[in-house]
Design a protein around this motif. Structure first.
Motif, PDB file in Angstrom:
ATOM      1  N   ARG A  22       0.900  -1.226  -0.133  1.00 44.63           N
ATOM      2  CA  ARG A  22       0.021   0.059  -0.115  1.00 44.63           C
ATOM      3  C   ARG A  22       0.974   1.263   0.092  1.00 44.63           C
ATOM      4  N   ASN A  75      -0.850   3.567   8.672  1.00 47.51           N
ATOM      5  CA  ASN A  75      -1.536   2.617   7.912  1.00 47.51           C
ATOM      6  C   ASN A  75      -2.888   2.136   8.254  1.00 47.51           C
ATOM      7  N   ARG A  76      -3.831   2.938   7.928  1.00 47.99           N
ATOM      8  CA  ARG A  76      -5.400   2.831   8.368  1.00 47.99           C
ATOM      9  C   ARG A  76      -5.312   3.148   9.931  1.00 47.99           C
ATOM     10  N   GLU A  84      -9.837   1.845  14.566  1.00 48.72           N
ATOM     11  CA  GLU A  84      -9.627   0.291  13.908  1.00 48.72           C
ATOM     12  C   GLU A  84     -11.123  -0.152  13.514  1.00 48.72           C
ATOM     13  N   ILE A 106     -11.104   2.680   7.208  1.00 49.16           N
ATOM     14  CA  ILE A 106     -10.507   3.890   6.630  1.00 49.16           C
ATOM     15  C   ILE A 106      -9.950   3.553   5.251  1.00 49.16           C
ATOM     16  N   LEU A 153      -9.221  11.722   8.520  1.00 51.48           N
ATOM     17  CA  LEU A 153      -9.402  10.415   7.843  1.00 51.48           C
ATOM     18  C   LEU A 153     -10.923  10.250   7.368  1.00 51.48           C
ATOM     19  N   GLU A 183     -13.834   7.377   5.369  1.00 51.00           N
ATOM     20  CA  GLU A 183     -14.069   5.971   5.702  1.00 51.00           C
ATOM     21  C   GLU A 183     -14.791   5.277   4.341  1.00 51.00           C
TER      22      GLU A 183
END
Length: 298
Positions: free
Chosen positions: A106, A119-120, A142, A146, A159, A161
């Motif tokens: 990624r 990372n997310r 978590e 994301i 962020l 979603e």
């Protein structure tokens, strides 16, 4: 004119298939940053045709904070399409090295100083011994599907979603560090979270503005790019469409300003390079100086 070259390195899996080593292809590029490409003006133009924008999708792109690495993250756009190659262009001396990344890689998301990698819902930090292990940003992160996460120099995170995921709302959230503690993500105000959905945010390192893509009735067609400026009272201002120098009736998305502050990069859906009736995502760029013309005067 001096020439710059890209060295193409095959992944380990490919090297193992070659009984006599592997080939090295050198593609001449003009000397200079940004893969030697001619800088754009105040109208968005395709970035690196034939190098980044090919018959494969351009998709998500990004830079390392020191501008020595340029990431192109591709994924399958249909279930029956072959797995495309995601690549990293790395500046080595006076050349650019193209590295084909392994499946599942990624595009990295860094803090502006390059010392934190996200990372997310997880992150790791740079230490004197190298990178730490990934740590959780917290259960609240978590639980969110994301897609994109961006950080300011003050540690504020913005962020999105995945609106298509179960329970996904298609809104943008933010999280600050207060008294040394990371707060749970909160929805941004309705000035930003308006329309069908909003995604792929970018926050300026100094938090003076925020950009993202979204779908609204007042847009040019499909998803457009928007900006909101931080006001004197600390609130976020009304969403402003970036206008027809960037947005079209096609789908635009994934805005980000380069670490040197010079250019805006984003994606646009364009007719497929293979001549089919499909569309593909290509990378565009534009001189970022036009952004100040959008800032409200009062």
């Amino acid at each position: 004119m001096k020439q710059r070259y890209i060295f193409i390195a095959l992944p380990l899996a490919a090297l193992a298939m070659c009984s006599k080593g592997y080939s090295q292809d050198y593609l001449p590029l003009p000397d200079g940053s940004y893969l030697g490409q001619k800088p754009p003006g105040l109208t968005a133009t395709p970035f690196a045709p034939g190098i980044v924008n090919t018959a494969e999708w351009g998709d998500a792109i990004g830079f390392s904070p020191d501008m020595h690495e340029f990431y192109v993250y591709r994924w399958r756009h249909t279930q029956d399409a072959r797995e495309p190659e995601s690549v990293t262009y790395k500046r080595v001396g006076d050349s650019w090295q193209k590295i084909v990344m392994q499946k599942g890689w990624r595009k990295p998301s860094y803090s502006p100083d390059g010392n934190t990698l996200y990372n997310r819902g997880k992150y790791k930090q740079r230490t004197a011994q190298g990178w730490s292990e990934f740590k959780s940003l917290g259960p609240a992160f978590e639980e969110i599907p994301i897609m994109g996460l961006t950080a300011s120099a003050q540690g504020t995170l913005v962020l999105d979603e995945n609106a298509r995921s179960k329970g996904g709302e298609g809104i943008l959230r933010y999280s600050r560090v207060i008294n040394g503690q990371r707060e749970a993500p909160k929805p941004l105000p309705q000035t930003i979270n308006t329309g069908l959905w909003n995604a792929h945010p970018f926050i300026a390192p100094d938090e003076s503005f925020m950009m993202w893509d979204g779908v609204r009735d007042t847009g040019y067609g499909e998803s457009d790019l928007y900006i909101s400026f931080r006001q004197k009272d600390g609130c976020w201002g009304e969403a402003i469409n970036l206008g027809d120098s960037v947005n079209t009736s096609a789908e635009e998305g994934g805005p980000q300003i380069t670490p040197d502050g010079l250019y805006l990069f984003f994606n646009r859906m364009v007719p497929a390079a293979d001549g089919s009736a499909n569309a593909q995502s290509d990378v565009f760029w534009i001189d970022a100086s036009f952004i100040e013309t959008l800032r409200p005067k009062s």
